[in-house]
Design a protein around this motif. Structure first.
Motif, short mmCIF file in Angstrom:
data_model
loop_
_atom_site.label_atom_id
_atom_site.label_comp_id
_atom_site.label_asym_id
_atom_site.label_seq_id
_atom_site.Cartn_x
_atom_site.Cartn_y
_atom_site.Cartn_z
N TRP A 81 6.75 4.57 1.94
CA TRP A 81 5.68 3.95 1.16
C TRP A 81 6.07 2.57 0.62
N ALA A 82 7.30 2.42 0.17
CA ALA A 82 7.71 1.15 -0.46
C ALA A 82 7.56 -0.03 0.50
N GLU A 83 7.68 0.23 1.79
CA GLU A 83 7.52 -0.84 2.77
C GLU A 83 6.06 -1.30 2.85
N MET A 84 5.14 -0.46 2.41
CA MET A 84 3.72 -0.78 2.48
C MET A 84 3.30 -1.76 1.40
N VAL A 85 4.14 -1.95 0.39
CA VAL A 85 3.82 -2.86 -0.73
C VAL A 85 4.93 -3.91 -0.83
N PRO A 86 4.97 -4.85 0.13
CA PRO A 86 6.13 -5.73 0.26
C PRO A 86 6.19 -6.87 -0.74
N HIS A 87 5.06 -7.23 -1.34
CA HIS A 87 5.10 -8.40 -2.23
C HIS A 87 3.88 -8.40 -3.14
N ALA A 88 4.01 -9.19 -4.20
CA ALA A 88 2.90 -9.41 -5.12
C ALA A 88 2.09 -10.62 -4.65
N TYR A 89 0.86 -10.72 -5.16
CA TYR A 89 0.06 -11.93 -4.98
C TYR A 89 0.36 -12.84 -6.17
N ASP A 90 1.32 -13.71 -5.97
CA ASP A 90 1.89 -14.47 -7.09
C ASP A 90 0.83 -15.26 -7.87
N ALA A 91 -0.13 -15.84 -7.18
CA ALA A 91 -1.13 -16.67 -7.87
C ALA A 91 -2.02 -15.81 -8.76
N THR A 92 -2.29 -14.57 -8.34
CA THR A 92 -3.10 -13.68 -9.18
C THR A 92 -2.28 -13.14 -10.33
N VAL A 93 -1.01 -12.86 -10.08
CA VAL A 93 -0.11 -12.43 -11.16
C VAL A 93 -0.02 -13.53 -12.21
N GLU A 94 0.00 -14.77 -11.76
CA GLU A 94 0.05 -15.90 -12.69
C GLU A 94 -1.18 -15.91 -13.59
N ILE A 95 -2.35 -15.59 -13.02
CA ILE A 95 -3.57 -15.51 -13.83
C ILE A 95 -3.46 -14.39 -14.85
N LEU A 96 -2.99 -13.23 -14.42
CA LEU A 96 -2.81 -12.10 -15.33
C LEU A 96 -1.90 -12.47 -16.50
N GLU A 97 -0.79 -13.10 -16.18
CA GLU A 97 0.17 -13.47 -17.23
C GLU A 97 -0.38 -14.57 -18.13
N GLU A 98 -1.17 -15.45 -17.56
CA GLU A 98 -1.81 -16.52 -18.35
C GLU A 98 -2.79 -15.92 -19.35
N LEU A 99 -3.57 -14.95 -18.90
CA LEU A 99 -4.53 -14.31 -19.79
C LEU A 99 -3.81 -13.59 -20.94
N ILE A 100 -2.74 -12.88 -20.63
CA ILE A 100 -1.98 -12.17 -21.66
C ILE A 100 -1.38 -13.17 -22.65
N ALA A 101 -0.82 -14.27 -22.12
CA ALA A 101 -0.21 -15.28 -22.98
C ALA A 101 -1.25 -15.93 -23.89
N GLU A 119 6.89 4.12 -9.08
CA GLU A 119 7.77 3.28 -8.27
C GLU A 119 7.31 1.83 -8.31
N ALA A 120 6.01 1.63 -8.21
CA ALA A 120 5.47 0.27 -8.18
C ALA A 120 5.82 -0.49 -9.46
N LYS A 121 5.80 0.19 -10.60
CA LYS A 121 6.13 -0.47 -11.87
C LYS A 121 7.58 -0.96 -11.88
N GLU A 122 8.46 -0.24 -11.20
CA GLU A 122 9.85 -0.68 -11.14
C GLU A 122 10.02 -1.81 -10.14
N MET A 123 9.25 -1.77 -9.06
CA MET A 123 9.31 -2.83 -8.05
C MET A 123 8.67 -4.12 -8.55
N PHE A 124 7.62 -3.97 -9.36
CA PHE A 124 6.84 -5.13 -9.84
C PHE A 124 6.72 -5.03 -11.36
N PRO A 125 7.72 -5.49 -12.12
CA PRO A 125 7.73 -5.30 -13.58
C PRO A 125 6.54 -5.90 -14.30
N PHE A 126 5.84 -6.86 -13.72
CA PHE A 126 4.67 -7.43 -14.40
C PHE A 126 3.59 -6.38 -14.62
N LEU A 127 3.63 -5.27 -13.88
CA LEU A 127 2.65 -4.20 -14.09
C LEU A 127 2.80 -3.53 -15.45
#
Length: 202
Positions: A81-101, A119-127
Motif C-alpha cells: 500500500w505505501a507504494e500507492m501513496v508516493p508523494h504529497a501535492y506540495d502546492a496544495t499542502v502549502e495552501i493547507l499550511e497557509e490557512l492554518i498559519a 501509516e499515512a500520518k507518519e509518512m506525511f506529518p502535515f496530516l
C-alpha cells in the motif's frame, strides 16, 4: 455568499497522490491483465469496504475464497500500500499550511482505512496539523453518505453554511452540498486557490 469560517479537506488526490497501479505495474506488467485484475478482483468497490471499516484480513479472505489462484496478488494490495501513496501535492499542502498559519479553522474528512491512515500520518506529518480529522474507517461511514458530513460537522462544531469542502470526487462534492456545505471539486492547486479567493478565504 456566506462567510466561510471552516475549511474541510479531503486527503487522497487532494493532499497526497494515490494510485494502486504503482506497485502492480511491477507485479502484473501486462496492462490488460492488470486492468482485468482491478476490475474483477481488487476492485474499487472491494477497497471501499476497508474505507468503511472492514478489516484487511476479512477483505482478503473474501477475495481469496473467490480467487484462490490470485492469493499472493490479493495480499499484495495491502502489503504494498505505501507504494500507492508516493508523494504529497506540495502546492496544495502549502495552501493547507497557509490557512492554518492565518488562523483559519481547518479539518479533514476522508474515506480511508483506519490502519493505512495511521501509516499515512507518519509518512506525511502535515496530516497532523489540522484541528482534526474524520476517518471513514474509524466511524464506519463513507462519503457521500449524508451521515458522515453531519457527524463531521457535529464533531468539530462546524456551521454547514459557513463550511467550504474540497474533494476530488464529484459525488462527494455533491454530498457535501446536499448537507448544506459549500463545496468545490479539486482539479489542481491553482484552481483550488482561485476557489478560496472567490469564497473570500484568501
Amino acid at each position: 455568499m456566506s462567510e466561510i469560517r471552516h475549511i474541510v479537506f479531503d486527503i487522497g488526490k487532494v493532499l497526497i497522490h494515490y494510485d494502486p497501479n504503482l506497485p502492480f505495474r511491477r507485479l502484473i506488467p501486462d496492462d490488460g491483465e492488470r486492468a482485468a485484475f482491478f476490475s474483477t478482483v481488487c476492485t474499487h468497490e472491494w477497497n471501499l469496504e476497508q474505507d468503511r471499516g472492514r478489516r484487511w484480513d476479512e477483505a482478503e479472505a473474501v477475495l481469496i475464497a473467490e480467487h484462490p489462484d490470485k492469493e499472493e496478488l490479493i495480499r499484495s494490495f495491502r502489503r504494498h500500500w505505501a507504494e500507492m501513496v508516493p508523494h504529497a501535492y506540495d502546492a496544495t499542502v502549502e495552501i493547507l499550511e497557509e490557512l492554518i498559519a492565518d488562523g483559519r479553522d481547518v479539518t479533514m474528512l476522508t474515506n480511508f482505512a483506519s490502519d493505512t491512515f495511521a501509516e499515512a500520518k507518519e509518512m506525511f506529518p502535515f496530516l497532523k496539523k489540522p484541528r482534526g480529522v474524520t476517518v471513514s474507517g474509524d466511524v464506519k461511514l463513507i462519503k457521500p453518505d449524508q451521515a458522515i458530513y453531519r457527524l463531521h460537522a457535529d464533531t468539530f462544531g462546524l456551521t454547514p453554511s459557513a463550511t467550504l469542502f474540497v474533494d476530488d470526487s464529484a459525488p462527494n462534492v455533491e454530498g457535501a452540498r446536499a448537507a448544506g456545505w459549500n463545496a468545490v471539486l479539486y482539479s489542481d492547486s491553482a484552481t483550488f486557490r482561485a476557489d478560496l479567493v472567490r469564497y473570500g478565504v484568501l
